[in-house]
Structure formats: structure tokens, C-alpha cells
Design a protein around this motif. Structure first.
Motif, PDB file in Angstrom:
ATOM      1  N   VAL A   1      -6.100  -5.111  -6.649  1.00  0.00           N
ATOM      2  CA  VAL A   1      -7.436  -3.620  -5.715  1.00  0.00           C
ATOM      3  C   VAL A   1      -8.391  -4.517  -5.755  1.00  0.00           C
ATOM      4  N   ASN A   2      -8.485  -6.119  -5.981  1.00  0.00           N
ATOM      5  CA  ASN A   2      -9.455  -6.775  -5.199  1.00  0.00           C
ATOM      6  C   ASN A   2      -9.280  -6.391  -3.956  1.00  0.00           C
TER       7      ASN A   2
ATOM      8  N   ASP B   1      -3.286  -0.201  -5.946  1.00  0.00           N
ATOM      9  CA  ASP B   1      -4.210   0.662  -5.556  1.00  0.00           C
ATOM     10  C   ASP B   1      -5.609   0.659  -6.259  1.00  0.00           C
ATOM     11  N   GLY B   2      -6.353   0.702  -5.822  1.00  0.00           N
ATOM     12  CA  GLY B   2      -7.555   0.206  -6.335  1.00  0.00           C
ATOM     13  C   GLY B   2      -8.139   1.921  -7.010  1.00  0.00           C
TER      14      GLY B   2
ATOM     15  N   PRO C   1       0.639  -1.316  -0.131  1.00  0.00           N
ATOM     16  CA  PRO C   1       0.146  -0.332  -0.047  1.00  0.00           C
ATOM     17  C   PRO C   1       0.866   1.452  -0.016  1.00  0.00           C
ATOM     18  N   GLU C   2       1.743   1.611   0.546  1.00  0.00           N
ATOM     19  CA  GLU C   2       2.448   2.703   0.886  1.00  0.00           C
ATOM     20  C   GLU C   2       3.209   3.046  -1.047  1.00  0.00           C
ATOM     21  N   HIS C   3       3.700   1.629  -1.833  1.00  0.00           N
ATOM     22  CA  HIS C   3       4.200   1.685  -3.080  1.00  0.00           C
ATOM     23  C   HIS C   3       3.702   0.843  -3.914  1.00  0.00           C
ATOM     24  N   PRO C   4       2.248   1.620  -3.642  1.00  0.00           N
ATOM     25  CA  PRO C   4       1.568   0.598  -5.145  1.00  0.00           C
ATOM     26  C   PRO C   4       1.916   0.842  -6.739  1.00  0.00           C
ATOM     27  N   VAL C   5       3.069   1.596  -6.868  1.00  0.00           N
ATOM     28  CA  VAL C   5       3.100   1.489  -8.212  1.00  0.00           C
ATOM     29  C   VAL C   5       3.894   1.407  -8.188  1.00  0.00           C
ATOM     30  N   ARG C   6       4.588   0.556  -8.757  1.00  0.00           N
ATOM     31  CA  ARG C   6       6.007  -0.799  -9.456  1.00  0.00           C
ATOM     32  C   ARG C   6       6.295  -1.292 -10.393  1.00  0.00           C
TER      33      ARG C   6
ATOM     34  N   ALA D   1      -5.573   2.285  -9.677  1.00  0.00           N
ATOM     35  CA  ALA D   1      -6.131   1.546 -10.706  1.00  0.00           C
ATOM     36  C   ALA D   1      -7.019   1.923 -11.416  1.00  0.00           C
ATOM     37  N   ARG D   2      -8.028   2.800 -11.298  1.00  0.00           N
ATOM     38  CA  ARG D   2      -9.327   3.247 -12.057  1.00  0.00           C
ATOM     39  C   ARG D   2      -9.092   4.156 -12.492  1.00  0.00           C
ATOM     40  N   GLN D   3      -8.329   4.971 -11.675  1.00  0.00           N
ATOM     41  CA  GLN D   3      -7.022   6.604 -12.557  1.00  0.00           C
ATOM     42  C   GLN D   3      -6.825   6.084 -13.712  1.00  0.00           C
ATOM     43  N   ILE D   4      -5.918   5.009 -14.236  1.00  0.00           N
ATOM     44  CA  ILE D   4      -5.329   4.052 -14.909  1.00  0.00           C
ATOM     45  C   ILE D   4      -6.362   3.823 -16.212  1.00  0.00           C
TER      46      ILE D   4
END
Length: 417
Positions: free
Chosen positions: A323-324, A60-61, A40-45, A64-67
């Protein structure tokens, strides 16, 4: 002892992790692996796939929706006409799932009406009949493999019927699907060969007789005759609907049932209260999504995201299975709860313009299938003598290779149907 590659990359100043998607740990529990790689503290890797390709994963939910809704993340690689290679550039694979608007919007418009809630509800009776016929065929057996004897036949029969293909197509679609998996992981040169076979078959079906009235093929053939669609687009659309409507639904039914059997109180709840089934399907979609990753997007410009810079041309995946199970949105995310109030907030069907066109159909099929099994086999058990469940290889799809079950049919099972 070899040094951890993640540590090596970190020392070199590269925020990179190896994503070993073929390892037993990942195949059994990708949720935990992804949570460790992109917490959660680094959700883009950024990760390295077994092929050597680099990709970003997002766990991260909200991100993910943003992307999935951001037009800066395209379905097509900005420096290539097609992101697929080694034979995957065959026109059959250039369907609407690999396209951006307006091309995607135009193609989707030809078939969207077949999958709207009101239309999908009209398929209920035929799906129920298919479930009952399949259960009747094995209800006297001591054990079955749910994947090959129920989940896949049900999904095949349903999608082939809606598409308008003859009964023989069910066997062919299954064979093509199995060979496409082999092509994906072992021999990419098989892609054009399989694609040509499918196109020849679709062409033969159309030439032999007009497609059934009201079927997808009838609609697409009419669009070709009217000059609104070309023949290649008809073939690629047919391929997409068959492939997506078969594998994902079969995976949902089989992996969903395994999740319930591993959580006996939840299975007992469904057996005693069928009204829970609709919400149960949503929870199963959240808990064990039939797609563990979205299909790839490509950044069409540099994008800053959660402290990372995704460069133009970089490949990005939203990790649906992680995400789920985002604890910020779903309390006790690793617990299956068929009565979970916000289960339907999962994104197993994606988000944005590429939201799964078959979502309503998948929900209906899974609900009918689980209800039929709960009614007929309330004491159903996983066949422990067959060992641990085995999961398919794959990065986007997540499904079982087999699900051996021991049937415990009530004495009056036949009389209830």
C-alpha cells in the motif's frame, strides 16, 4: 518440473496464490512479490500462507483504509473466542490490539495520554541522552552491528523507562522477544511458558516497590486498585506496550538507515540539512515499513470488495508495504526521496480505531537516532564484507537480523558533543 501452484489453483477455479514468506525473494523484497500477486488491477487476492491457512491480502491504499475502518472486519474470529491457538490463547495475548470497541476503547483510554504529542515531546531529552551514550560507547570502534549495538538498546531503554520497569528488564524483554519469535515459527507450545514467565516478573516488580511516579505501570496499578482494571489486563497491556514499542521502533531505525545508505544522495542530504529529518522519517516509514502487514482482521459478514467476495470468517490483511508503494498515490514509489511532499500519507501506523498508539514516540525516536548518526558518522557505510543484509523471518513484522556498518568518524566528532 512441478507446475506453478498458482496456475493449478486457477485451472481449478480458485483465485489463490502461494505466499512463500520464508523465501529469499519475499524476505528481501516483499513489495515486489505482493505487487506481482495482487497488482493494481487485482488488489484483493486470496493467498495460502506457509501454515496452510487461507487469507486475503489487500494492496490498494483506499481499500486498505476502508477495511481498517470498517466495523465488519473484526479483530476477533466470529466463530472463536480467540483467533490464536497452540498456546496463544493465554490471557497475556488478549490485549487491546486483539479486541474491538468498546473493550478496545476502554483499555486504550488507560494509556493513551502517555503517547500524545505533548507528552511524547517530554521524552526527547532522555532519548537524546540515550543516543549519545550509545554512540560514545562505540565511536572509537572500526565497525559495529547497528541492530544489536544501537537500534535495539535505544528502543528497549526508551520503552522500559516509559513503562516504569527497572534496568534489568531491558535484557529480559529482549530475551522474551527472541523466544516469542521461535515460538511463532518453531514451537507454539512455548507461548504459555513465556507468557507465565512474563506475568511472574511483572508481578514481582509490582510487589517489590511502587512503580515510578508518572510511569505507565503506576497508572495501571492505580486503575487496578480502583477496580477499573483487573490484574490480567494490567499484564497484557504491559506486554503489548513493551513488544510493540521495542521491535517496531528498532526495525524502523535499522531498516531506515539501510535504506538511506543504499541511496547515498539521500543520506548526504540528511547529513547536510538536518531540517529534512522529520520528513525523512515519514519517507522511511513509507519506503520500508517496520510492519509489512497489519495484524489480521476477520470478516463478520460477507463483504464484496474489488470484485471479490470475502466470506464471513475469512482472514484479511492490509499489505502495508505494498500500500505504501501504491504508484497511484506515490509517484516513483520504489525511489527513496526524503523530500517527498506526501510521504506522511503512508499507513504504516494503521488506520481507524487501531491506529498505533505509539506513532508519535516512534517518529521521535527515529528522528533523534538518525540525526545523531548523521551528525557523528556522515561517512557511515554498510560493511560489504559481511554479505547481503539478512531480514528476519516474519509475516507482520519486517526487520533486519543485523546491520554491519563501518564507521567513518570525523576527527572532531568527540568535540562536537
Amino acid at each position: 518440473m512441478d507446475e506453478d501452484p498458482t496456475v493449478v489453483h486457477a485451472r481449478a477455479g480458485i483465485n489463490l496464490a502461494e505466499l512463500a514468506i520464508f523465501d529469499a525473494e519475499y524476505r528481501e523484497n516483499p513489495h515486489a512479490v505482493l505487487r506481482r500477486i495482487a497488482p493494481p488491477e487485482h488488489p484483493v487476492r486470496q493467498v495460502r500462507l506457509p501454515s496452510g491457512a487461507l487469507a486475503w491480502v489487500v494492496t490498494d491504499g483506499a481499500l486498505a483504509r476502508q477495511i481498517l475502518a470498517d466495523r465488519r472486519f473484526s479483530k476477533k474470529h466470529p466463530n472463536k473466542t480467540d483467533a490464536l491457538d497452540d498456546g496463544g490463547s493465554h490471557f497475556l495475548f488478549g490485549h487491546m490490539l486483539s479486541l474491538d470497541p468498546p473493550e478496545h476503547t476502554r483499555l486504550r483510554g488507560f494509556v493513551s495520554a502517555f503517547f500524545l504529542p505533548r507528552q511524547v515531546e517530554q521524552y526527547r531529552r532522555s532519548i537524546q541522552m540515550a543516543c549519545d551514550e550509545l554512540i560514545t560507547s562505540f565511536e572509537e570502534q572500526h565497525s559495529i552491528d547497528l541492530v544489536s549495538e544501537f537500534a535495539k538498546p535505544l528502543a528497549l531503554r526508551t520503552i522500559c523507562s516509559i513503562t516504569g520497569l527497572p534496568k534489568e528488564a531491558e535484557r529480559l524483554v529482549q530475551q522474551w522477544s527472541e523466544r516469542l519469535v521461535k515460538a511463532d515459527f518453531e514451537d507454539p507450545s512455548l507461548f504459555p511458558q513465556i507468557a507465565d514467565e512474563m506475568c511472574r516478573y511483572f508481578g514481582e516488580v509490582l510487589e517489590q516497590a511502587p512503580p515510578p511516579s508518572g510511569s505507565v505501570l503506576a497508572r495501571l496499578a492505580a486503575a487496578v486498585s480502583a477496580g477499573q482494571l483487573n490484574r490480567q489486563e494490567l499484564f497484557s497491556m504491559t506486554f503489548l506496550l513493551l513488544n510493540a514499542g521495542y521491535e517496531t521502533t528498532a526495525n524502523l531505525v535499522s531498516s531506515g538507515l539501510l535504506s538511506l545508505l543504499r541511496n547515498r544522495p539521500q543520506w548526504a542530504a540528511i547529513c547536510s540539512d538536518p531540517s529534512l529529518t522529520v520528513n525523512c522519517v515519514e519517507e522511511l516509514l513509507r519506503f520500508e515499513s517496520p510492519l509489512q502487514m497489519t495484524t489480521p482482521r476477520f470478516a463478520s459478514a460477507d463483504v464484496a470488495l474489488a470484485g471479490q467476495t470475502i466470506r464471513e470468517g475469512d482472514m484479511v490483511f492490509a499489505a502495508l508495504c505494498a500500500v505504501n508503494r501504491d504508484a497511484a498515490q506515490f509517484p516513483q514509489p520504489d525511489e527513496l526521496n526524503v523530500a517527498r511532499e506526501n510521504a506522511g500519507q503512508h499507513i504504516s501506523f494503521g488506520h481507524g480505531v487501531h491506529y498505533c498508539i505509539g506513532a508519535h514516540l516512534a517518529r521521535l525516536e527515529a528522528g533523534i537516532a538518525i540525526s545523531a548518526l548523521a551528525r557523528s558518522f556522515p561517512n557511515l557505510q554498510y560493511n560489504e564484507s559481511q554479505g547481503a543484509p539478512s531480514w528476519d523471518r516474519g509475516f507482520v513484522m519486517r526487520g533486519l537480523t543485523a546491520l554491519p556498518l563501518v564507521l567513518r568518524t570525523r576527527p572532531d566528532a568527540a568535540s562536537r558533543r
